[in-house]
Scaffold this motif. Structure first.
Motif, PDB file in Angstrom:
ATOM      1  N   ASP A 429       0.810  -1.224   0.000  1.00 43.95           N
ATOM      2  CA  ASP A 429       0.000   0.000   0.000  1.00 43.95           C
ATOM      3  C   ASP A 429       0.841   1.270   0.000  1.00 43.95           C
ATOM      4  OD1 ASP A 429      -2.402  -1.325  -0.084  1.00 43.95           O
ATOM      5  OD2 ASP A 429      -2.734  -1.271   2.082  1.00 43.95           O
ATOM      6  N   MET A 430       2.143   1.129   0.251  1.00 42.24           N
ATOM      7  CA  MET A 430       3.013   2.307   0.230  1.00 42.24           C
ATOM      8  C   MET A 430       3.140   2.808  -1.210  1.00 42.24           C
ATOM      9  SD  MET A 430       5.997   1.196   2.950  1.00 42.24           S
ATOM     10  CE  MET A 430       5.552   0.576   4.581  1.00 42.24           C
ATOM     11  N   PRO A 431       3.030   4.122  -1.448  1.00 45.84           N
ATOM     12  CA  PRO A 431       3.002   4.645  -2.821  1.00 45.84           C
ATOM     13  C   PRO A 431       4.251   4.336  -3.641  1.00 45.84           C
ATOM     14  CG  PRO A 431       3.255   6.420  -1.210  1.00 45.84           C
ATOM     15  CD  PRO A 431       2.892   5.190  -0.445  1.00 45.84           C
ATOM     16  N   GLU A 432       5.374   4.103  -2.979  1.00 42.48           N
ATOM     17  CA  GLU A 432       6.613   3.837  -3.715  1.00 42.48           C
ATOM     18  C   GLU A 432       6.743   2.377  -4.152  1.00 42.48           C
ATOM     19  OE1 GLU A 432       7.476   6.837  -0.379  1.00 42.48           O
ATOM     20  OE2 GLU A 432       6.456   4.890  -0.592  1.00 42.48           O
ATOM     21  N   VAL A 433       5.888   1.505  -3.595  1.00 42.18           N
ATOM     22  CA  VAL A 433       6.097   0.069  -3.751  1.00 42.18           C
ATOM     23  C   VAL A 433       5.208  -0.525  -4.852  1.00 42.18           C
ATOM     24  CG1 VAL A 433       5.914  -2.169  -2.593  1.00 42.18           C
ATOM     25  CG2 VAL A 433       6.844  -0.194  -1.361  1.00 42.18           C
ATOM     26  N   LEU A 434       5.823  -1.353  -5.689  1.00 44.52           N
ATOM     27  CA  LEU A 434       5.096  -2.107  -6.697  1.00 44.52           C
ATOM     28  C   LEU A 434       4.579  -3.413  -6.094  1.00 44.52           C
ATOM     29  CD1 LEU A 434       4.185  -2.630  -9.639  1.00 44.52           C
ATOM     30  CD2 LEU A 434       6.451  -3.652 -10.043  1.00 44.52           C
ATOM     31  N   ALA A 460      10.807   5.446  -8.274  1.00 42.89           N
ATOM     32  CA  ALA A 460      10.526   5.718  -6.854  1.00 42.89           C
ATOM     33  C   ALA A 460      11.763   5.496  -6.008  1.00 42.89           C
ATOM     34  CB  ALA A 460       9.394   4.832  -6.362  1.00 42.89           C
ATOM     35  N   SER A 461      11.777   6.152  -4.869  1.00 38.85           N
ATOM     36  CA  SER A 461      12.904   6.019  -3.941  1.00 38.85           C
ATOM     37  C   SER A 461      12.362   5.735  -2.541  1.00 38.85           C
ATOM     38  CB  SER A 461      13.726   7.306  -3.928  1.00 38.85           C
ATOM     39  OG  SER A 461      14.769   7.226  -2.973  1.00 38.85           O
ATOM     40  N   LEU A 462      12.920   4.722  -1.895  1.00 35.38           N
ATOM     41  CA  LEU A 462      12.507   4.348  -0.543  1.00 35.38           C
ATOM     42  C   LEU A 462      13.644   3.569   0.098  1.00 35.38           C
ATOM     43  CD1 LEU A 462      10.129   4.242   1.536  1.00 35.38           C
ATOM     44  CD2 LEU A 462       9.507   2.044   0.532  1.00 35.38           C
ATOM     45  N   ASP A 463      14.023   3.955   1.322  1.00 40.01           N
ATOM     46  CA  ASP A 463      15.116   3.235   1.972  1.00 40.01           C
ATOM     47  C   ASP A 463      14.580   2.324   3.071  1.00 40.01           C
ATOM     48  OD1 ASP A 463      14.829   4.722   4.438  1.00 40.01           O
ATOM     49  OD2 ASP A 463      15.961   6.352   3.533  1.00 40.01           O
ATOM     50  N   GLU A 464      15.448   1.459   3.559  1.00 39.65           N
ATOM     51  CA  GLU A 464      15.064   0.446   4.536  1.00 39.65           C
ATOM     52  C   GLU A 464      14.516   1.063   5.816  1.00 39.65           C
ATOM     53  OE1 GLU A 464      17.015  -3.625   6.332  1.00 39.65           O
ATOM     54  OE2 GLU A 464      18.311  -1.854   6.235  1.00 39.65           O
ATOM     55  N   VAL A 480       7.209  -6.594  12.539  1.00 40.06           N
ATOM     56  CA  VAL A 480       8.025  -5.804  11.613  1.00 40.06           C
ATOM     57  C   VAL A 480       9.246  -6.620  11.186  1.00 40.06           C
ATOM     58  CG1 VAL A 480       9.383  -3.697  11.325  1.00 40.06           C
ATOM     59  CG2 VAL A 480       7.260  -3.650  12.664  1.00 40.06           C
ATOM     60  N   PRO A 481       9.503  -6.734   9.877  1.00 38.84           N
ATOM     61  CA  PRO A 481      10.687  -7.485   9.426  1.00 38.84           C
ATOM     62  C   PRO A 481      11.965  -6.916  10.034  1.00 38.84           C
ATOM     63  CG  PRO A 481       9.239  -6.982   7.579  1.00 38.84           C
ATOM     64  CD  PRO A 481       8.711  -6.208   8.754  1.00 38.84           C
ATOM     65  N   LYS A 482      12.954  -7.773  10.185  1.00 42.50           N
ATOM     66  CA  LYS A 482      14.233  -7.339  10.725  1.00 42.50           C
ATOM     67  C   LYS A 482      15.119  -6.695   9.654  1.00 42.50           C
ATOM     68  CE  LYS A 482      13.500  -8.883  14.905  1.00 42.50           C
ATOM     69  NZ  LYS A 482      12.050  -9.026  14.764  1.00 42.50           N
ATOM     70  N   HIS A 483      14.752  -6.890   8.395  1.00 41.70           N
ATOM     71  CA  HIS A 483      15.591  -6.389   7.305  1.00 41.70           C
ATOM     72  C   HIS A 483      14.718  -6.214   6.064  1.00 41.70           C
ATOM     73  CE1 HIS A 483      19.025  -5.870   4.664  1.00 41.70           C
ATOM     74  NE2 HIS A 483      18.728  -6.958   3.984  1.00 41.70           N
ATOM     75  N   ALA A 484      15.055  -5.227   5.241  1.00 37.91           N
ATOM     76  CA  ALA A 484      14.371  -5.034   3.962  1.00 37.91           C
ATOM     77  C   ALA A 484      15.408  -5.000   2.848  1.00 37.91           C
ATOM     78  CB  ALA A 484      13.553  -3.752   3.970  1.00 37.91           C
ATOM     79  N   ALA A 485      15.163  -5.762   1.813  1.00 34.29           N
ATOM     80  CA  ALA A 485      16.037  -5.796   0.637  1.00 34.29           C
ATOM     81  C   ALA A 485      15.237  -5.315  -0.571  1.00 34.29           C
ATOM     82  CB  ALA A 485      16.553  -7.211   0.396  1.00 34.29           C
ATOM     83  N   PHE A 486      15.876  -4.536  -1.418  1.00 36.17           N
ATOM     84  CA  PHE A 486      15.211  -3.989  -2.593  1.00 36.17           C
ATOM     85  C   PHE A 486      15.767  -4.662  -3.849  1.00 36.17           C
ATOM     86  CE2 PHE A 486      14.935  -0.892   0.770  1.00 36.17           C
ATOM     87  CZ  PHE A 486      13.603  -0.474   0.706  1.00 36.17           C
ATOM     88  N   VAL A 487      14.868  -5.171  -4.691  1.00 36.50           N
ATOM     89  CA  VAL A 487      15.262  -5.920  -5.878  1.00 36.50           C
ATOM     90  C   VAL A 487      14.508  -5.400  -7.096  1.00 36.50           C
ATOM     91  CG1 VAL A 487      15.801  -8.009  -4.554  1.00 36.50           C
ATOM     92  CG2 VAL A 487      13.491  -7.683  -5.448  1.00 36.50           C
TER      93      VAL A 487
END
Length: 512
Positions: A429-434, A460-464, A480-487
């Motif tokens: 639901d976050m606007p930056e996320v596909l 879009a730009s979004l950091d962990e 809440v996840p302990k880590h976020a990875a962007f691919v």
């Protein structure tokens, strides 16, 4: 035999009513006005007064009492009061945010909410939204409007003779849709499981349980408290887990129950030595997978083998490694007395020894269904009363049950259930996320931890830190996840389904 769980508990109290049942060391230095020990007679008299107060508020047998409070002896008395009066106990995780509580109240329609004083205004807003719910408060020291009102009650509410099938508690557990489901647990379910564990783990009135678990969860409230109360054992009651405090009190105890996180933190403490546990007869672990390396390290340090068991909200405990006999790392042991387990193929045939399939259980411990969800209840039961756990398992040639995975991608982090679909929906639901995918990976401290694998919209730009920070404002921290990875993209099979097995493999060392 009595069917009411409260009657069973009361009959288990030792004849010497002066015997201390609960000691709360946290309160010992708080000064005049704060109790630090309670006898079995105190447990019964407080439960009787609390039940009278609830009845005086207009609640009747079968009405729900929602509770979101800090751990305290008074919170335990409140639970016992609900059992005594035939009210249905509805515990809520203290980490739940307002929106999460709002949903549970709307679904369960409790007549009374007992909350921490700091959250009274939030709960009053929710009460006004739905109507008909009274709000009282209770803090970790037994103070608040509920405690004050109970102090003025002199009547003892007589124990209600509840039948085995009567509802005792509703515990909410989320699902793959992200909507929590209320597991309905009867007096018979809880009594059967408590008695089976008492006997399987050789509990007696001479035991002392060091209790450091939360009591809004089945592990701390049902597994720990029921085994102690049904055997007349004492409890040393810690408000929360702290390795230094646990180590300080272990020499006074004989039993300790924990989640894997407790054991990794004890092992990280240099004061945790073989001498500290010299009087201990049993350490149990559950609510999350215990890594074999933790099992081995604990045994090397203490000379004792942790007893791992397996259960779930809907069933209580199903299996346990043996008290007498080999406790095998990486397994959850054998079915408890009165519990049947089987592993089934997708075609509905029973698996051969060593073959992997879907784990199903049957017994008096298994819940009656989900609150106000008859279709979902029917879906989760196979013919003959077998409950589909959603876990993937195999049974080896010696009869030990091995959990291999979870068909529904459930993550158990630090003993708490995290359902990926719920968190994926919030991230998406976050606007930056596909799109996003949440997978569980091994974590030394929490047993398992969530990793968010995220694909951003073009440009879009979004950091962990920002992503995780937004989640922390919306859901309980343990989700809440302990880590976020962007691919760039998520791996998919030919049918377009995200291949979470590949993601788990890719990020399996991200939280080591």
């Amino acid at each position: 035999m009595a069917t009411s769980l409260y009657t069973l508990i009361a009959h288990s109290f030792p004849d010497d009513r002066r015997l201390v049942a609960i000691e709360a060391p946290d309160r010992a230095n708080l000064g005049k006005g704060f109790r630090s020990s309670w006898s079995f007679a105190d447990l019964e008299s407080n439960a009787a007064r609390y039940a009278s107060l609830i009845a005086d508020l207009g609640l009747k047998r079968g009405d729900r009492v929602a509770v979101q409070v800090e751990k305290s002896p008074e919170a335990l008395f409140l639970y016992l009061a609900c059992l005594r009066g035939g009210f249905v106990f509805l515990p809520m995780n203290t980490a739940y945010r307002t929106d999460e509580v709002d949903y549970l109240v709307g679904n369960a329609e409790p007549s009374l909410m007992v909350c921490d004083p700091a959250r009274e205004e939030e709960m009053l807003v929710i009460a006004r939204k739905y109507g008909g719910m009274q709000v009282l408060t209770l803090d970790g020291l037994g103070r608040g409007s509920f405690g004050e009102a109970a102090g003025r009650v002199r009547d003892a509410h007589p124990p209600v003779d509840c039948a085995s099938a009567d509802l005792a508690a509703i515990l909410y557990t989320s699902g793959t849709t992200g909507k929590p489901k209320g597991a309905m647990l009867s007096h018979g379910n809880l009594a059967a499981n408590g008695l089976a564990l008492r006997d399987a783990w050789a509990f007696t009135e001479h035991d002392v349980l060091l209790h450091a678990l939360p009591i809004f969860h089945a592990h701390g409230l049902f597994v720990a408290c029921h085994t102690a109360l049904l055997s007349g054992a004492r409890m040393i009651w810690l408000a929360r887990f702290d390795s230094d405090q646990v180590i300080r009190h272990l020499p006074e105890a004989s039993v300790f129950m924990g989640v894997p996180t407790f054991y990794t933190r004890l092992l990280d403490n240099p004061a945790f030595t073989r001498d500290v546990v010299a009087h201990m007869r049993l350490f149990t672990s559950g609510s999350a997978p215990l890594l074999a390396e933790t099992f081995d390290e604990f045994k090397a340090r203490t000379g004792l083998a942790i007893l791992e068991r397996y259960g779930m909200t809907e069933t209580g405990m199903n299996t346990s490694n043996p008290y007498e006999g080999e406790r095998r790392a990486g397994t959850v042991g054998f079915p408890l007395p009165g519990v049947e387990v089987r592993v089934m193929t997708d075609e509905g045939a029973e698996c051969a020894t060593g073959e992997i399939g879907d784990l199903q259980v049957r017994g008096q411990n298994v819940f009656s269904g989900y609150w106000r969800m008859p279709e979902k209840t029917t879906e989760e039961f196979a013919e003959g009363g077998w409950f589909r756990t959603g876990d993937v398992a195999m049974i080896d040639a010696d009869g030990y049950v091995h959990l291999v995975g979870r068909a529904k991608d459930l993550i158990i982090s630090g003993g708490f259930n995290v359902y990926p679909k719920e968190i994926e929906g919030l991230i998406d639901d976050m606007p930056e996320v596909l799109e996003s995918a949440i997978v569980g990976v091994p974590h030394r401290d929490f047993g398992e931890a969530g990793i968010a694998v995220v694909v951003l919209n073009k440009g879009a730009s979004l950091d962990e830190d920002t992503l995780l920070g937004r989640l922390k404002e919306t859901v309980a921290n343990y989700k809440v996840p302990k880590h976020a990875a962007f691919v760039e993209s998520l791996p998919r099979n030919t049918m377009g389904k995200v291949q979470k097995n590949l993601l788990r493999e890719t990020y399996r060392d991200a939280c080591r």
